[in-house]
Design a protein around this motif. Structure first.
Motif, short mmCIF file in Angstrom:
data_model
loop_
_atom_site.label_atom_id
_atom_site.label_comp_id
_atom_site.label_asym_id
_atom_site.label_seq_id
_atom_site.Cartn_x
_atom_site.Cartn_y
_atom_site.Cartn_z
N PRO A 492 -67.89 84.82 13.77
CA PRO A 492 -67.67 85.98 14.63
C PRO A 492 -68.98 86.75 14.85
O PRO A 492 -69.71 87.02 13.90
CB PRO A 492 -66.66 86.83 13.86
CG PRO A 492 -66.60 86.27 12.47
CD PRO A 492 -67.51 85.09 12.39
N ILE A 493 -69.25 87.08 16.10
CA ILE A 493 -70.46 87.84 16.45
C ILE A 493 -70.02 89.07 17.23
O ILE A 493 -69.36 88.95 18.28
CB ILE A 493 -71.43 87.00 17.30
CG1 ILE A 493 -71.80 85.71 16.55
CG2 ILE A 493 -72.67 87.80 17.65
CD1 ILE A 493 -72.56 84.71 17.40
N LEU A 550 -74.35 91.07 16.04
CA LEU A 550 -74.26 91.16 14.58
C LEU A 550 -73.29 90.09 14.11
O LEU A 550 -72.11 90.10 14.50
CB LEU A 550 -73.76 92.55 14.15
CG LEU A 550 -73.41 92.71 12.67
CD1 LEU A 550 -74.68 92.59 11.81
CD2 LEU A 550 -72.70 94.04 12.42
N THR A 551 -73.75 89.17 13.28
CA THR A 551 -72.90 88.11 12.77
C THR A 551 -72.11 88.61 11.57
O THR A 551 -72.66 89.26 10.67
CB THR A 551 -73.74 86.89 12.35
OG1 THR A 551 -74.40 86.37 13.51
CG2 THR A 551 -72.87 85.80 11.77
N LEU A 552 -70.82 88.30 11.57
CA LEU A 552 -69.94 88.72 10.48
C LEU A 552 -69.57 87.55 9.58
O LEU A 552 -68.44 87.44 9.10
CB LEU A 552 -68.66 89.34 11.04
CG LEU A 552 -68.81 90.54 12.00
CD1 LEU A 552 -67.45 91.10 12.37
CD2 LEU A 552 -69.68 91.62 11.37
N GLY A 553 -70.50 86.65 9.34
CA GLY A 553 -70.26 85.54 8.43
C GLY A 553 -69.38 84.47 9.04
O GLY A 553 -69.61 84.01 10.16
N VAL A 554 -68.33 84.08 8.30
CA VAL A 554 -67.43 83.01 8.72
C VAL A 554 -66.00 83.45 8.46
O VAL A 554 -65.70 84.07 7.43
CB VAL A 554 -67.71 81.70 7.94
CG1 VAL A 554 -66.69 80.62 8.32
CG2 VAL A 554 -69.12 81.21 8.21
N ILE A 555 -65.11 83.17 9.42
CA ILE A 555 -63.69 83.46 9.25
C ILE A 555 -62.88 82.21 9.55
O ILE A 555 -63.23 81.45 10.44
CB ILE A 555 -63.24 84.64 10.14
CG1 ILE A 555 -61.81 85.06 9.80
CG2 ILE A 555 -63.38 84.31 11.62
CD1 ILE A 555 -61.37 86.35 10.48
N GLU A 556 -61.86 82.00 8.76
CA GLU A 556 -60.94 80.89 9.03
C GLU A 556 -59.78 81.40 9.87
O GLU A 556 -59.11 82.35 9.50
CB GLU A 556 -60.41 80.30 7.71
CG GLU A 556 -61.45 79.51 6.94
CD GLU A 556 -60.83 78.67 5.83
OE1 GLU A 556 -59.65 78.29 5.98
OE2 GLU A 556 -61.52 78.41 4.85
N LEU A 557 -59.58 80.75 11.01
CA LEU A 557 -58.50 81.15 11.91
C LEU A 557 -57.39 80.11 11.87
O LEU A 557 -57.64 78.93 12.11
CB LEU A 557 -59.01 81.31 13.34
CG LEU A 557 -60.10 82.36 13.59
CD1 LEU A 557 -60.45 82.40 15.07
CD2 LEU A 557 -59.66 83.74 13.10
N PRO A 558 -56.17 80.54 11.58
CA PRO A 558 -55.05 79.60 11.61
C PRO A 558 -54.60 79.36 13.04
O PRO A 558 -54.75 80.22 13.92
CB PRO A 558 -53.97 80.33 10.81
CG PRO A 558 -54.27 81.79 11.03
CD PRO A 558 -55.77 81.88 11.13
N GLN A 559 -54.06 78.18 13.30
CA GLN A 559 -53.56 77.88 14.64
C GLN A 559 -52.33 78.73 14.92
O GLN A 559 -51.53 79.01 14.04
CB GLN A 559 -53.21 76.40 14.75
CG GLN A 559 -52.86 75.95 16.16
CD GLN A 559 -52.66 74.45 16.24
OE1 GLN A 559 -52.30 73.82 15.26
NE2 GLN A 559 -52.91 73.87 17.40
N GLY A 560 -52.20 79.15 16.18
CA GLY A 560 -51.04 79.94 16.59
C GLY A 560 -51.43 81.35 17.00
O GLY A 560 -52.61 81.66 17.17
N LEU A 582 -66.63 90.80 21.24
CA LEU A 582 -66.59 89.92 20.08
C LEU A 582 -66.67 88.49 20.60
O LEU A 582 -65.96 88.13 21.54
CB LEU A 582 -65.29 90.13 19.30
CG LEU A 582 -64.93 89.10 18.22
CD1 LEU A 582 -65.92 89.17 17.06
CD2 LEU A 582 -63.51 89.34 17.73
N ILE A 583 -67.55 87.69 20.01
CA ILE A 583 -67.65 86.28 20.35
C ILE A 583 -67.31 85.46 19.12
O ILE A 583 -67.78 85.74 18.01
CB ILE A 583 -69.07 85.92 20.86
CG1 ILE A 583 -69.31 86.59 22.23
CG2 ILE A 583 -69.24 84.41 20.99
CD1 ILE A 583 -70.68 86.30 22.82
#
Length: 588
Positions: A492-493, A550-560, A582-583
């Motif tokens: 996420p950016i 600004l990069t916010l690290g890494v996020i895991e997004l579930p499908q749906g 937000l990108i």
């Protein structure tokens, strides 16, 4: 090798054995103006300005006496792309996701691409930003411009190229035209479809000095039918912006001449709705946003030298829904969507040397915020939503209600309006769709598509180019309703602006029990700009800022489906950052 590459290879081989240019499919160049009225052209009698290049398209080809679009921008674009009334395709607004064209709708650009055409669009898309709504997913191999309905600054603006952010160069219409001409030159040896959906004279009313200087002190001789409503600053600005469009149209036409492509190229010019202010418009009633003649009648000019007779006037009523089918037939491209078309091809009329008989048909117009108020146009009459009937050929100004003299026509048109209303009800009353994530490597989620909570508000009433501001509390937040198409890890950016006092604040992005965070470590507090370049009031348009990523690290997004939330659980000051977008980038 895709269909276009195969077609190009075959064309080159056939050229070597003697195929003539006349035997290949024609190129297509389409100009679409934004908020330009029917009356904003010298061809249609406006002596306040000169539009010789646009006029020449009409003189060298066909002009439509009665051509109809929608009362606002996004609906017209949807009808043009699909050949279907916009409500059938889910377009029921102009912002916050309501402008998106359902993904199960086929565009004529897809048909042209599949037939081997090189396809490109340069300008304002306004039918969806996130894939699969993005223009690159709707038939256009190349896209430069912006996907929102409004843009807050026209000089060196933030744009995108094939879903990647870029910075434009100079005045936006000049820049888009430069890019279109480069595309035409690059593809001069193969059939191409070049779509130029310009974003002027839509506000903000910005235009280079060399065009505005002619009008800044002008006293327009031709005025709106209700002159007390006319804002002369808006009129002067719009006239200058239209002359800039005309200059750019002339540059494209000259490029076609230089490349010896003029005879092989169909050129189309029209606008997306009525004028965005009260100014001269041929005595017609209404303006942008209205379903009266002045709000939905547009110029339409089509030129194809040696195939369409110069000076042809088409009396048959037509609409944006007819353009896709017409261009497909003219170019021998198969455009047969699974869903039935509302539009009809005008190719037989345009290619005929004889006057074609008129046939009756109904075109429907609805105001976005009151879609039940259907206005119906037949070949002769307009029935407005209040039941008033006007004989348009005799009374374009809609000054005399003739309903009492034509009860059969009123009854038939009311019946048609009732049927149309029922046909579109399901789409117009459908629940809001979430915004799609993970259908491309990168997904933009602008503030326009989010919802502010607490003290947070938009930077202006019009959402399209706005940013979130007013963050004052750890309880404040912003959210995006999303549909994740592909589960996985995402980067996420956030594009932010923040004074020194906000440095140290941690932003957290979450969805369900998944989250990611990042700390603001650098001050980034640029001034807003845009209004200082305006020639008239910008109304509800937002100013712009140059935001920092600004990069916010890494996020895991579930499908749906779910809700993305951006918050600041612990704030370092009495204010938080401003947020433009937000990108989310897929991590392989």
């Amino acid at each position: 090798m895709n269909a276009r590459q195969i077609f190009t290879t075959l064309f080159v081989l056939l050229t070597l054995v003697g195929i003539s240019r006349a035997e290949r499919r024609p190129n297509v160049v389409i100009f679409l103006a934004d908020d330009q009225g029917w009356g904003d052209l010298s061809y249609n009698g406006n002596a306040n300005l000169a539009t010789p290049n646009i006029d020449e398209i009409a003189k060298q080809g066909a002009s439509f006496d009665y051509f109809y679009v929608c009362s606002l921008c996004a609906p017209t674009r949807a009808e043009f792309l699909t050949g279907r009334f916009h409500a059938r395709g889910g377009v029921r607004g102009v912002s916050t996701g309501q402008e998106r064209l359902n993904v199960d709708e086929q565009t004529f650009a897809e048909a042209f691409r599949d037939a081997g055409y090189a396809t490109a669009a340069f300008g304002k898309w306004h039918n969806g930003m996130q894939f699969p709504y993005h223009p690159n997913a709707r038939g256009f191999d190349e896209f430069v411009g912006f996907c929102s309905g409004h843009w807050g600054n026209y000089f060196d603006p933030l744009l995108e190229h094939n879903n990647q952010l870029i910075r434009g160069e100079g005045f936006i219409i000049d820049d888009l035209t430069d890019r279109a001409m480069a595309f035409i030159e690059q593809h001069k040896d193969e059939p191409f479809l070049c779509y130029l959906p310009y974003n002027t004279p839509h506000s903000p009313m910005q235009v280079p000095d060399k065009f505005y200087d002619k009008f800044k002190d002008a006293d327009p001789k031709m005025r709106n039918r209700d002159p007390e409503k006319e804002d002369l600053d808006m009129t002067r600005s719009a006239l200058a912006m239209v002359e800039n469009i005309d200059w750019n149209v002339g540059r494209v036409l000259k490029k076609l001449d230089e490349l010896q492509l003029t005879d092989d190229t169909i050129v189309v010019y029209f606008s997306d709705n009525g004028p965005n202010s009260w100014r001269w418009n041929g005595d017609m009633k209404g303006r942008k946003g209205s379903t009266d003649e002045g709000g939905v009648r547009s110029p339409l000019f089509i030129r194809w030298p040696q195939r369409i007779s110069a000076g042809m006037q088409v009396e048959q009523i037509g609409g944006a829904i007819d353009l896709g089918p017409t261009l497909a037939e003219l170019c021998d491209v198969k455009f047969q969507p699974k869903k039935p078309l509302d539009g009809r091809s005008f190719a037989p009329t345009l290619l005929s040397q004889d006057k074609q008989p008129l046939y009756d048909r109904y075109l429907f117009s609805i105001p976005i915020n009151k879609w039940q108020n259907v206005s119906v146009r037949s070949q002769r009459f307009r029935l407005d939503a209040a039941g008033h009937l006007y004989d348009i050929a005799k009374d374009a100004g809609q000054r005399k209600d003739v309903a009492a003299q034509h009860p059969k026509e009123v009854a038939a048109m009311k019946k048609a309006a009732d049927q149309f209303r029922e046909e579109i009800r399901e789409q117009m009353e459908a629940e809001d769709r979430p915004f799609t994530v993970g259908y491309a490597h990168s997904t933009q989620l602008p503030a326009r598509d989010g919802k502010p909570h607490g003290n947070i508000r938009r930077s202006a009433p019009a959402p399209n180019c706005s940013y979130f501001t007013g963050w004052k509390s750890a309880d404040d937040k912003m959210t995006w309703d999303v549909e994740v198409g592909q589960a996985g890890k995402y980067e996420p950016i956030v594009y932010y602006a923040a004074p020194k006092s906000v440095v140290g604040t941690t932003l957290e992005l979450s969805i369900g029990d998944k989250n990611a965070s990042g700390k603001i470590v650098a001050e980034h507090d640029p001034p807003s700009y845009g209004p200082e370049l305006d020639r008239a009031s910008r109304g509800s348009e937002s100013p712009v800022k140059d935001f920092a990523p600004l990069t916010l690290g890494v996020i895991e997004l579930p499908q749906g489906t779910g809700q993305l939330t951006l918050a600041a659980p612990e704030m370092t000051s009495a204010e938080g950052p401003e947020i433009r977008m937000l990108i989310l980038r897929c991590i392989p």
